[in-house]
Write an enzyme that holds these catalytic residues in place. Structure first.
Site, PDB file in Angstrom:
ATOM      1  CG  ASP A 141     -10.039  -0.565   4.711  1.00 39.12           C
ATOM      2  OD1 ASP A 141      -9.722  -0.734   3.399  1.00 39.12           O
ATOM      3  OD2 ASP A 141      -9.282  -0.764   5.660  1.00 39.12           O
ATOM      4  CD  GLN A 194      -3.541  -4.336   6.484  1.00 36.67           C
ATOM      5  OE1 GLN A 194      -3.329  -3.226   5.976  1.00 36.67           O
ATOM      6  NE2 GLN A 194      -4.025  -5.539   6.150  1.00 36.67           N
ATOM      7  CE  LYS A 216      -3.822  -2.562   2.013  1.00 41.75           C
ATOM      8  NZ  LYS A 216      -4.513  -2.957   3.208  1.00 41.75           N
TER       9      LYS A 216
END
Ligand code: NAP
Length: 312
Positions: free
Chosen positions: A120, A97, A53
């Site tokens: 997200d 995460q 990422k």
């Protein structure tokens, strides 16, 4: 008949290019989109994902910052980290995460992320925006599924779509996106009866199950588009043979690494389907591409860009 292979790597490259172009335009106006990634502890898989990422941010021209609280972090301490990121104007996207250590209340932490920075798309407010077709941030992997279909000119409106899997991060949002695109949608799960029969109704079959090669040719209507979200690692030689016997390229990888990646769809489905995503190289690359898209979109939406709102 052999299915058209839907090249996720190529589509992801296109989307990253588009995000980079947007980021350049914003930079010319003095704004650099910024993404903060919160990585708790030292989970090796999470570290690999986060590295990917951060690298994508560099390529696209998005500022990135990695925060690494220790494995022992408490819910209260993590909430303080999120609150700080929520307040910062140079941060447009916040990604926590997962998984978080067991002592941390993950739901509380995800709920604390400002919905405007929730790249997200997991915050209940963004889930609500998606289900009511309002502008918001959409979970990356399901958004990638739709991009593959659209950019491969596979029609969605009016067609039968079956999604196998009902998780909050893949199955449910994928089903909602297909419904919003006017498909007739069926969502299946572990309690569904006669799963092969239901799946054979599908013009578009999305597999998000987490079971290696479970979707065999019996589940697939000839000519259907099959999108394989699954990512499973095969290490057992017998299981490997069941899926890949006679595939010289895979045998070479397996011999070298002792493992190979397989989706939820059995490779034999390529003989029946009209189009299919490979694993690896299908849905996987779209997830990071859509994260870049979401970060740029969040940066635009936070600054009230009408275009960002309309292009949802
Ligand atoms: P998950 O949370 O474990 O959900 C799996 C879903 O599959 C559940 O709804 C479950 O039903 C259903 N299921 C399990 N066994 C089944 C069976 N025998 N018959 C029918 N349905 C069954 O998994 P997830 O997070 O959605 O992930 C799904 C897969 O996608 C995994 O392989 C994951 O690694 C992969 N993934 C890939 C990406 C990517 O970037 N490509 C991103 C995210 C996930 P119940 O609800 O009834 O338990």
């Amino acid at each position: 008949m052999s299915a058209i292979i839907l090249d996720g790597t190529k589509i992801a490259h296109e989307i990253r290019g588009e995000a980079a172009a947007e980021a350049r335009t914003m930079a010319a106006a003095g704004v650099r989109p910024g993404l903060a990634v919160v990585l708790v502890g030292h989970n090796p898989a999470s570290e690999i994902y986060v590295r990917g990422k951060v690298k994508a941010c560099e390529e696209v021209g998005v500022y990135s910052e990695k925060l690494t609280p220790p494995e022992s972090v408490s819910t209260v301490e993590l909430l303080a980290v999120i609150e700080d990121l929520n307040r910062r104007d140079d941060i447009d996207g916040i990604l926590v995460q997962l998984p978080l250590p067991p002592q941390v209340d993950s739901k509380k932490v995800l709920l604390a992320v400002d919905p405007a920075k929730d790249v997200d798309g997991f915050h209940p407010m963004n889930v609500g925006f998606l289900s009511t077709q309002r502008p918001g941030l959409v979970p990356c992997t399901p958004a990638g599924v739709i991009e593959i279909l659209k950019r491969s000119n596979i029609p969605i409106a009016g067609r039968e779509a079956v999604v196998v899997g009902r998780s909050d991060i893949v199955g449910k949002p994928a089903a909602m996106l297909l419904l919003n695109a006017n498909a007739t949608v069926t969502v299946c799960h572990s309690k569904t009866h006669d799963l092969p029969v239901v799946c054979r109704r599908a013009d578009i079959l999305v597999a998000a199950i987490g079971r290696a090669g479970m979707i065999t040719r019996d589940y697939v209507k000839p000519g259907a588009a099959v999108i394989d979200v699954g990512m499973n690692t095969v290490t057992d030689a017998v299981e490997f043979q069941r899926f890949f016997a006679g595939n010289a390229k895979r045998e070479e990888t397996f011999d070298k690494k002792g493992s190979t990646l397989i989706g939820d769809v059995h490779p034999e489905v390529a003989e029946v389907a009209g189009a299919i995503t490979p694993v690896p190289g299908g849905v996987g690359p779209l997830t990071i591409a859509m994260l870049m898209f979401n970060t740029v979109k969040a940066a635009k939406m936070r600054r009230g860009s009408r275009e960002a709102v309309l292009s949802h």
